[in-house]
Design an enzyme around this catalytic site. Structure first.
Site, mmCIF file in Angstrom:
data_model
loop_
_atom_site.group_PDB
_atom_site.id
_atom_site.type_symbol
_atom_site.label_atom_id
_atom_site.label_comp_id
_atom_site.label_asym_id
_atom_site.label_seq_id
_atom_site.Cartn_x
_atom_site.Cartn_y
_atom_site.Cartn_z
ATOM 1 N N THR A 1 39.231 42.216 63.145
ATOM 2 C CA THR A 1 39.316 43.384 63.608
ATOM 3 C C THR A 1 40.461 43.772 64.305
ATOM 4 O OG1 THR A 1 38.311 42.411 65.609
ATOM 5 C CG2 THR A 1 36.865 43.464 63.681
ATOM 6 N N ASP B 1 47.222 32.437 62.596
ATOM 7 C CA ASP B 1 46.187 32.730 63.647
ATOM 8 C C ASP B 1 45.239 31.375 63.931
ATOM 9 O OD1 ASP B 1 43.976 33.359 65.308
ATOM 10 O OD2 ASP B 1 43.478 35.338 64.224
HETATM 11 O O1 PLI Z 1 39.575 38.332 71.924
HETATM 12 P P1 PLI Z 1 41.017 37.868 71.884
HETATM 13 O O2 PLI Z 1 41.991 39.311 72.324
HETATM 14 O O3 PLI Z 1 41.239 36.745 72.900
HETATM 15 O O4 PLI Z 1 41.509 37.370 70.336
HETATM 16 C C1 PLI Z 1 41.493 37.982 69.251
HETATM 17 C C2 PLI Z 1 41.203 37.369 68.070
HETATM 18 C C3 PLI Z 1 42.224 36.936 67.335
HETATM 19 N N1 PLI Z 1 41.675 36.180 66.063
HETATM 20 C C4 PLI Z 1 40.535 36.040 65.976
HETATM 21 C C5 PLI Z 1 40.335 34.819 64.560
HETATM 22 C C6 PLI Z 1 39.542 36.043 66.617
HETATM 23 O O5 PLI Z 1 38.392 35.582 66.440
HETATM 24 C C7 PLI Z 1 39.907 36.851 67.801
HETATM 25 C C8 PLI Z 1 38.826 37.400 68.707
HETATM 26 N N2 PLI Z 1 37.658 37.041 68.502
HETATM 27 C C9 PLI Z 1 36.556 37.259 69.347
HETATM 28 C C10 PLI Z 1 36.415 38.094 70.365
HETATM 29 C C11 PLI Z 1 34.970 37.149 68.392
HETATM 30 O O6 PLI Z 1 34.175 37.312 69.201
HETATM 31 O O7 PLI Z 1 35.413 36.368 67.423
#
Ligand code: PLI
Length: 477
Positions: free
Chosen positions: A145, A235
């Site tokens: 997302t 990532d």
């Molecule tokens: O929530 P952030 O901004 O620290 O990170 C964004 C993010 C980037 N890449 C991936 C693979 C994620 O899963 C991600 C954030 N994921 C969340 C918040 C989750 O609930 O999966």
């Protein structure tokens, strides 16, 4: 929902285990401090869910019993991390904790230049701005997302080049996160290498169910990118968990440590962004790391505008110290085994009861297949959002929709994206819940599954412009 019921299930499993001579593993830690949980009544949950517009993101966490909304920033820190925070250096510039963080990223991820950011999306913002020119394409192994949103804000168009198996919840494949190299070659042939900003590779793939990428795949991808002069960025948010699957499933890696596998994998990429809130066992933080000194120069300049000075990037010194220590703890083999082992324990229970989930069980979460759960609820009526609401009503367990609401709208046409995967995610925070909590969760899922025929879908009544799933509101049809 009685505590006895949960106990019975785990006892039953243990009995089965004894029959086959099972030797159990246990978590490599013990509990030093606890946080009491509260469970409100079903009537109170009805009121809370109504007020939250049937969106689990809008619930107060005080109204939640077992919180499986996300594994992001929700892990329990160790005594060493807390101790590190107490002796941190809160200087505006050049804090010693920045150098500890830099050293941990060098040592375990291997990249040369490191920039802290307030969390993952801060790093996504910076790399998207610097590496994407408007009109370029960004191929990747399924969208995430916030990642795709920043790529689009920078003028890029995300193109999904993951293998087809990833879009089918029931298909079993050891590396469902792999890039389909033919799809990528076809995109390059059609658009020309100059129109590809970079390849956006995630390990593991969150939206596919926490599915891993193989070492063979990243090696082949590196070679392909080199042939066309295209950069490959990672990532790395759950790359430690990805390394576990390589150790478990890929020939030649069974005797290599998680740390060695992580280091090798990152070595095939040109840089990475990280949400340290997942693998690295902290409540806040992220980073961006890169090997190209010219690009680093640009990123180091830009971080000052959006995050903070390049030696803190929006974090306190104590946050950077917690990440540095968390990185070292996160790559320990026994830690990763027990972390993924707990996710699997929950998945195995649901499999035994033939409840439809994404196969095989991935790294950070069990994903319920809402299409199979509610075949009578069409995707425009948000089956996965519905399932998240029903689970909360049943037991106070909070999960997250990962289906049509999360997929958002096509930037060009304005129509809903309709992903093939319509999932409800039970994400497991690291080092937080016990096996008995997993039993309670599994039994609630089973109760909701048994009542599935009477369940009706939802209608969206409020839709924010960006990343709508966070704040959208729904009503029952
Ligand atoms: O929530 P952030 O901004 O620290 O990170 C964004 C993010 C980037 N890449 C991936 C693979 C994620 O899963 C991600 C954030 N994921 C969340 C918040 C989750 O609930 O999966």
């Amino acid at each position: 929902m009685s505590g006895n019921g949960a106990f019975m299930t785990s006892r039953t499993l243990q009995t089965i285990g004894q029959q086959v001579g099972r030797r159990s593993w246990a978590e490599p830690w013990k509990i030093k401090m606890v946080e009491p949980l509260r469970m409100i009544s079903r009537e109170e949950r009805e009121v809370a869910l109504n007020e939250a517009g049937y969106n689990t993101f809008l619930l107060r966490s005080d109204d939640v019993y077992i919180d499986l909304l996300t594994d992001s920033g929700t892990s329990a820190m160790s005594d060493r991390q807390w101790a590190g925070m107490m002796v941190a250096d809160e200087a505006y510039a050049g804090s010693r904790n920045f150098y500890h963080l830099e050293e941990a990223v060098h040592r375990y991820y291997g990249y040369q230049f490191v920039i802290p950011t307030h969390q993952g999306r801060g790093a996504e913002h910076l790399i998207s701005r610097v590496a994407i020119e408007p009109g370029q394409f960004v191929p990747g192994n399924m969208y995430f997302t916030t990642t795709r949103h920043h790529q689009e804000l920078a003028g890029g168009t995300f193109v999904d080049v993951i293998i087809d198996e990833a879009h089918d919840a029931a298909v079993i494949h050891p590396f469902k996160g792999n890039v389909d190299l033919d799809k990528l070659e076809a995109l390059i042939a059609r658009e020309g290498a100059a129109r590809i900003a970079y390849v956006s590779l995630a390990g593991t793939v969150n939206m596919a169910g926490g599915q891993p990428v193989s070492m063979a795949n990243v090696k082949a991808l590196r070679a392909l990118c080199d042939r066309h002069g295209i950069k490959l960025y990672l990532d790395a948010t759950r790359m430690v968990e990805n390394a576990f699957f390589i150790q478990e499933r890929e020939e030649g890696y069974a005797d290599r440590s998680i740390a060695a596998i992580l280091f090798e994998f990152c070595g095939y990429t040109d840089g990475a962004w990280m949400s340290a809130k997942k693998d690295s066992l902290v409540n806040i933080g992220g980073w961006l790391a890169i090997n190209d000194p010219v690009m680093f120069e640009e990123l180091r300049n830009l971080v000052v505008v959006f995050e903070g000075l390049h030696t803190y990037g929006g974090l306190a010194g104590r946050d950077m110290e917690a990440i540095a220590i968390g990185i070292a703890e996160s790559v320990q083999d026994d830690h990763v085994r027990s972390r993924i082992g707990q996710v699997r324990y929950l998945g195995d229970l649901l499999n035994i009861w033939r409840i439809p989930i994404v196969q095989p069980v991935g790294g950070h979460a069990v994903f319920l297949d809402a299409r199979e759960f509610y075949p009578h609820v069409p995707q425009v009526e948000f089956p996965a959002q519905t399932l998240a609401a029903e689970l909360y009503l049943d037991s106070g367990i909070r999960s997250m929709e990962r289906g049509v609401a999360s997929a958002g709208r096509d930037a060009a046409t304005g129509n809903h994206h309709f992903p093939r995967l319509e999932l409800t995610r039970l994400a497991i925070p690291r080092r937080v819940y016990t096996q008995a909590h997993m039993d309670v969760v599994a039994e609630s899922v089973r109760a909701v599954y048994q009542a599935r025929a009477e369940t009706r879908g939802l209608r969206m009544v409020y839709e924010p412009k960006y990343l709508r799933f966070f704040q959208a509101k729904f009503e029952r049809l």
